[in-house]
Design a protein around this motif. Structure first.
Motif, PDB file in Angstrom:
ATOM      1  N   ARG A 176     -13.976  -3.317  11.874  1.00 14.60           N
ATOM      2  CA  ARG A 176     -14.719  -2.995  12.391  1.00 14.60           C
ATOM      3  C   ARG A 176     -13.756  -1.210  13.046  1.00 14.60           C
ATOM      4  NH1 ARG A 176     -19.420  -5.401  14.102  1.00 14.60           N
ATOM      5  NH2 ARG A 176     -19.679  -3.634  15.695  1.00 14.60           N
ATOM      6  N   SER A 177     -13.118  -0.883  12.748  1.00  7.69           N
ATOM      7  CA  SER A 177     -12.121   0.504  13.318  1.00  7.69           C
ATOM      8  C   SER A 177     -13.468   1.559  12.586  1.00  7.69           C
ATOM      9  CB  SER A 177     -11.174   0.334  12.737  1.00  7.69           C
ATOM     10  OG  SER A 177     -10.302   0.021  12.523  1.00  7.69           O
ATOM     11  N   CYS A 178     -14.355   1.918  11.446  1.00  6.52           N
ATOM     12  CA  CYS A 178     -14.292   2.828  11.362  1.00  6.52           C
ATOM     13  C   CYS A 178     -15.763   2.564  11.308  1.00  6.52           C
ATOM     14  CB  CYS A 178     -15.359   1.887   9.294  1.00  6.52           C
ATOM     15  SG  CYS A 178     -15.748   0.280   9.065  1.00  6.52           S
ATOM     16  N   ILE A 179     -16.438   1.517  12.211  1.00  5.64           N
ATOM     17  CA  ILE A 179     -18.067   1.381  13.035  1.00  5.64           C
ATOM     18  C   ILE A 179     -17.517   1.856  14.357  1.00  5.64           C
ATOM     19  CG2 ILE A 179     -19.549  -0.054  14.326  1.00  5.64           C
ATOM     20  CD1 ILE A 179     -18.662  -1.894  12.003  1.00  5.64           C
ATOM     21  N   ASP A 180     -16.346   1.800  14.666  1.00  8.41           N
ATOM     22  CA  ASP A 180     -15.719   1.977  16.046  1.00  8.41           C
ATOM     23  C   ASP A 180     -15.732   4.202  16.460  1.00  8.41           C
ATOM     24  OD1 ASP A 180     -16.336   0.224  17.097  1.00  8.41           O
ATOM     25  OD2 ASP A 180     -14.242  -0.773  16.965  1.00  8.41           O
ATOM     26  N   LEU A 181     -15.148   4.404  15.037  1.00  7.39           N
ATOM     27  CA  LEU A 181     -14.495   5.446  15.059  1.00  7.39           C
ATOM     28  C   LEU A 181     -15.877   6.516  14.263  1.00  7.39           C
ATOM     29  CD1 LEU A 181     -10.977   5.409  14.273  1.00  7.39           C
ATOM     30  CD2 LEU A 181     -12.008   6.013  16.813  1.00  7.39           C
ATOM     31  N   CYS A 182     -17.313   6.072  14.179  1.00  7.47           N
ATOM     32  CA  CYS A 182     -18.263   6.762  13.260  1.00  7.47           C
ATOM     33  C   CYS A 182     -17.987   7.591  14.804  1.00  7.47           C
ATOM     34  CB  CYS A 182     -19.150   5.914  12.763  1.00  7.47           C
ATOM     35  SG  CYS A 182     -20.584   6.480  12.058  1.00  7.47           S
ATOM     36  N   PRO A 183     -17.785   9.342  14.161  1.00  4.41           N
ATOM     37  CA  PRO A 183     -18.450  10.540  15.189  1.00  4.41           C
ATOM     38  C   PRO A 183     -19.689   9.781  15.206  1.00  4.41           C
ATOM     39  CG  PRO A 183     -17.664  11.182  13.215  1.00  4.41           C
ATOM     40  CD  PRO A 183     -17.548   9.469  13.109  1.00  4.41           C
ATOM     41  N   SER A 184     -20.899   9.951  14.461  1.00  5.98           N
ATOM     42  CA  SER A 184     -22.539   9.943  13.921  1.00  5.98           C
ATOM     43  C   SER A 184     -22.358   8.724  15.004  1.00  5.98           C
ATOM     44  CB  SER A 184     -23.012  10.673  13.050  1.00  5.98           C
ATOM     45  OG  SER A 184     -22.023  11.463  12.606  1.00  5.98           O
ATOM     46  N   GLY A 185     -22.562   7.456  14.607  1.00  7.26           N
ATOM     47  CA  GLY A 185     -22.760   6.464  15.419  1.00  7.26           C
ATOM     48  C   GLY A 185     -23.388   5.624  14.831  1.00  7.26           C
ATOM     49  N   VAL A 186     -23.361   6.280  13.059  1.00  5.40           N
ATOM     50  CA  VAL A 186     -24.682   5.230  12.982  1.00  5.40           C
ATOM     51  C   VAL A 186     -24.318   4.096  11.262  1.00  5.40           C
ATOM     52  CG1 VAL A 186     -26.171   7.413  12.632  1.00  5.40           C
ATOM     53  CG2 VAL A 186     -24.089   7.234  10.481  1.00  5.40           C
ATOM     54  N   LEU A 187     -23.362   4.393  11.649  1.00  8.14           N
ATOM     55  CA  LEU A 187     -22.670   3.032  10.770  1.00  8.14           C
ATOM     56  C   LEU A 187     -22.772   1.781  11.472  1.00  8.14           C
ATOM     57  CD1 LEU A 187     -21.059   2.825   7.901  1.00  8.14           C
ATOM     58  CD2 LEU A 187     -19.151   2.523   9.032  1.00  8.14           C
ATOM     59  N   GLU A 188     -23.077   0.168  11.004  1.00 12.66           N
ATOM     60  CA  GLU A 188     -22.819  -0.137  11.915  1.00 12.66           C
ATOM     61  C   GLU A 188     -22.666  -1.743  10.574  1.00 12.66           C
ATOM     62  OE1 GLU A 188     -27.194  -1.353  12.861  1.00 12.66           O
ATOM     63  OE2 GLU A 188     -28.436  -0.395  11.017  1.00 12.66           O
ATOM     64  N   ALA A 189     -22.391  -2.630  11.841  1.00 11.68           N
ATOM     65  CA  ALA A 189     -22.042  -4.433  10.160  1.00 11.68           C
ATOM     66  C   ALA A 189     -23.664  -4.817  10.734  1.00 11.68           C
ATOM     67  CB  ALA A 189     -21.038  -4.774  10.885  1.00 11.68           C
ATOM     68  N   VAL A 190     -24.576  -5.659   9.313  1.00 10.02           N
ATOM     69  CA  VAL A 190     -25.293  -5.934   9.289  1.00 10.02           C
ATOM     70  C   VAL A 190     -24.720  -7.813   8.809  1.00 10.02           C
ATOM     71  CG1 VAL A 190     -27.012  -3.989   8.788  1.00 10.02           C
ATOM     72  CG2 VAL A 190     -25.896  -4.868   6.682  1.00 10.02           C
ATOM     73  N   GLY A 191     -24.377  -7.967   8.938  1.00 15.28           N
ATOM     74  CA  GLY A 191     -23.806  -9.533   8.686  1.00 15.28           C
ATOM     75  C   GLY A 191     -22.514  -8.883   8.134  1.00 15.28           C
ATOM     76  N   PRO A 192     -21.910 -10.259   7.798  1.00 14.44           N
ATOM     77  CA  PRO A 192     -20.710 -11.066   6.664  1.00 14.44           C
ATOM     78  C   PRO A 192     -20.977 -10.755   5.317  1.00 14.44           C
ATOM     79  CG  PRO A 192     -21.506 -12.536   7.955  1.00 14.44           C
ATOM     80  CD  PRO A 192     -22.503 -11.505   8.502  1.00 14.44           C
ATOM     81  N   TRP A 193     -20.216  -9.979   4.774  1.00  8.83           N
ATOM     82  CA  TRP A 193     -20.455 -11.293   3.060  1.00  8.83           C
ATOM     83  C   TRP A 193     -19.943 -12.161   2.830  1.00  8.83           C
ATOM     84  CZ3 TRP A 193     -22.679  -7.629  -0.579  1.00  8.83           C
ATOM     85  CH2 TRP A 193     -22.573  -6.358  -0.377  1.00  8.83           C
ATOM     86  N   PRO A 194     -20.671 -13.046   1.645  1.00  7.35           N
ATOM     87  CA  PRO A 194     -20.475 -14.759   1.525  1.00  7.35           C
ATOM     88  C   PRO A 194     -18.840 -14.280   1.130  1.00  7.35           C
ATOM     89  CG  PRO A 194     -21.911 -13.906  -0.300  1.00  7.35           C
ATOM     90  CD  PRO A 194     -21.913 -12.299   1.058  1.00  7.35           C
ATOM     91  N   TRP A 195     -18.497 -15.660   1.249  1.00  5.55           N
ATOM     92  CA  TRP A 195     -16.488 -15.638   0.015  1.00  5.55           C
ATOM     93  C   TRP A 195     -17.057 -15.819  -1.459  1.00  5.55           C
ATOM     94  CZ3 TRP A 195     -11.735 -14.979   0.696  1.00  5.55           C
ATOM     95  CH2 TRP A 195     -11.612 -15.507   1.587  1.00  5.55           C
ATOM     96  N   SER A 196     -18.257 -15.639  -2.083  1.00  5.36           N
ATOM     97  CA  SER A 196     -18.361 -15.087  -3.937  1.00  5.36           C
ATOM     98  C   SER A 196     -17.944 -13.993  -3.969  1.00  5.36           C
ATOM     99  CB  SER A 196     -19.655 -15.564  -3.956  1.00  5.36           C
ATOM    100  OG  SER A 196     -20.546 -15.243  -2.448  1.00  5.36           O
TER     101      SER A 196
END
Length: 307
Positions: free
Chosen positions: A224-244
């Motif tokens: 989550r470093s990318c999310i925490d450091l996004c200066p615009s605050g627009v980057l977010e996680a919308v769920g995990p990727w599956p292992w596949s």
């Protein structure tokens, strides 16, 4: 070699002529000598709850036929089982049944003869190997300094030839990202430790580019470093990727926008109407001698604009 890890055990297995069925026990186990005679018992230098998932899986690639983690002598078996559960679910989803976790001593273990218990950090070397007269067996070892997530993904890829339906439904540590309102500043790309993000600029016409933020799911560790450091605050996680998704190397688009190269600072900035300067340079052109005053504030001695 780091004490507490399985690197020494991996190196020992890699030079053994035959595969070994291992039985791993916690450092605090009072007496692991009784049990199945066809297993090689190895006492860990720590508790099973501290065993790294990637090192456990890698044992199957360097000479272990089967691996059993025994928790009957663990000081905190519930915590150890919870720690091992994610990797066990992932292995089962990949149809790999060569790793098991045992919480109880087998009923007939008390009747078995005592077995030699090896130390995970100080493993014996045969005289034939010591004097160089044994068969030259050397399986490839993983790189110790490589990222643990990358090592785990590499090991699973080597063991699972193709994604199973169960792996398409099992959540991985990798995060699926979205970024509505992205300005293509590139901070997230620089902030990502495993380099799972990059920005691709494609031609969109004169001085205009179609910029796409790309993510490699297999590389993402979910930090989550990318999310925490996004200066615009627009980057977010919308769920995990599956292992596949982690079994293949591919990039997916997070967001796409139209950008231009600022004619002053050359930085890329989002544009929809053909601006030639980024917002920062536009502001500096409008205010060449400094910042504007806050609303309602006047400099001492300046004429009042109030009516």
């Amino acid at each position: 070699m780091t004490t507490g890890g399985l690197h020494a055990l991996q190196a020992w297995l890699a030079h053994e002529a035959d595969e070994r069925d291992l039985e791993l026990v916690c450092a605090e186990h009072p007496d692991p000598s009784r049990g199945e005679l066809d297993r090689t018992v190895v006492r860990l230098s720590t508790c099973a709850r501290d065993v790294a998932a990637h090192e456990l899986v890698e044992l199957l690639l360097v000479g272990a036929g089967r691996v059993s983690v025994r928790l009957d002598g663990c000081s905190d078996p519930a915590a150890a089982a919870a720690h091992l559960d994610p990797v066990m679910r992932m292995l089962r989803a990949g149809c790999i049944d060569r790793v098991t976790v045992e919480t109880d001593l087998p009923d007939d273990a008390a009747t078995n003869a005592r077995r030699t218990v090896l130390d995970a950090d100080r493993l014996p070397v045969s005289r034939r190997r010591l004097f160089g007269v044994s068969a030259d067996v050397a399986r490839n070892l993983p790189v110790p300094d490589e990222d643990p997530h990358a090592r785990l993904v590499s090991a699973i890829r080597a063991l699972v030839p193709a994604a199973t339906p169960e792996l398409t439904e099992l959540d991985s540590p990798s995060l699926r990202l979205a970024a509505r309102g992205c300005v293509a500043c590139g901070v997230c790309v620089q902030a990502c430790p495993p380099r799972a993000l990059r920005i691709q600029h494609g031609s969109g016409g004169a001085d205009i580019a179609i910029s796409t933020l790309l993510q490699t799911p297999a590389t993402c560790t979910g930090c989550r470093s990318c999310i925490d450091l996004c200066p615009s605050g627009v980057l977010e996680a919308v769920g995990p990727w599956p292992w596949s998704e982690l079994l293949v190397d591919r990039e997916v688009g997070v967001t796409t926008l139209t950008t231009a190269s600022c004619e002053r600072c050359k930085a890329s900035f989002p544009t929809t109407s053909g601006e030639r300067c980024c917002p920062t340079c536009t502001y500096r052109r409008a205010n060449p001698f400094g910042s504007t005053l806050p609303p309602g504030f006047t400099m001492p001695g300046a004429p009042s604009t109030a009516r």
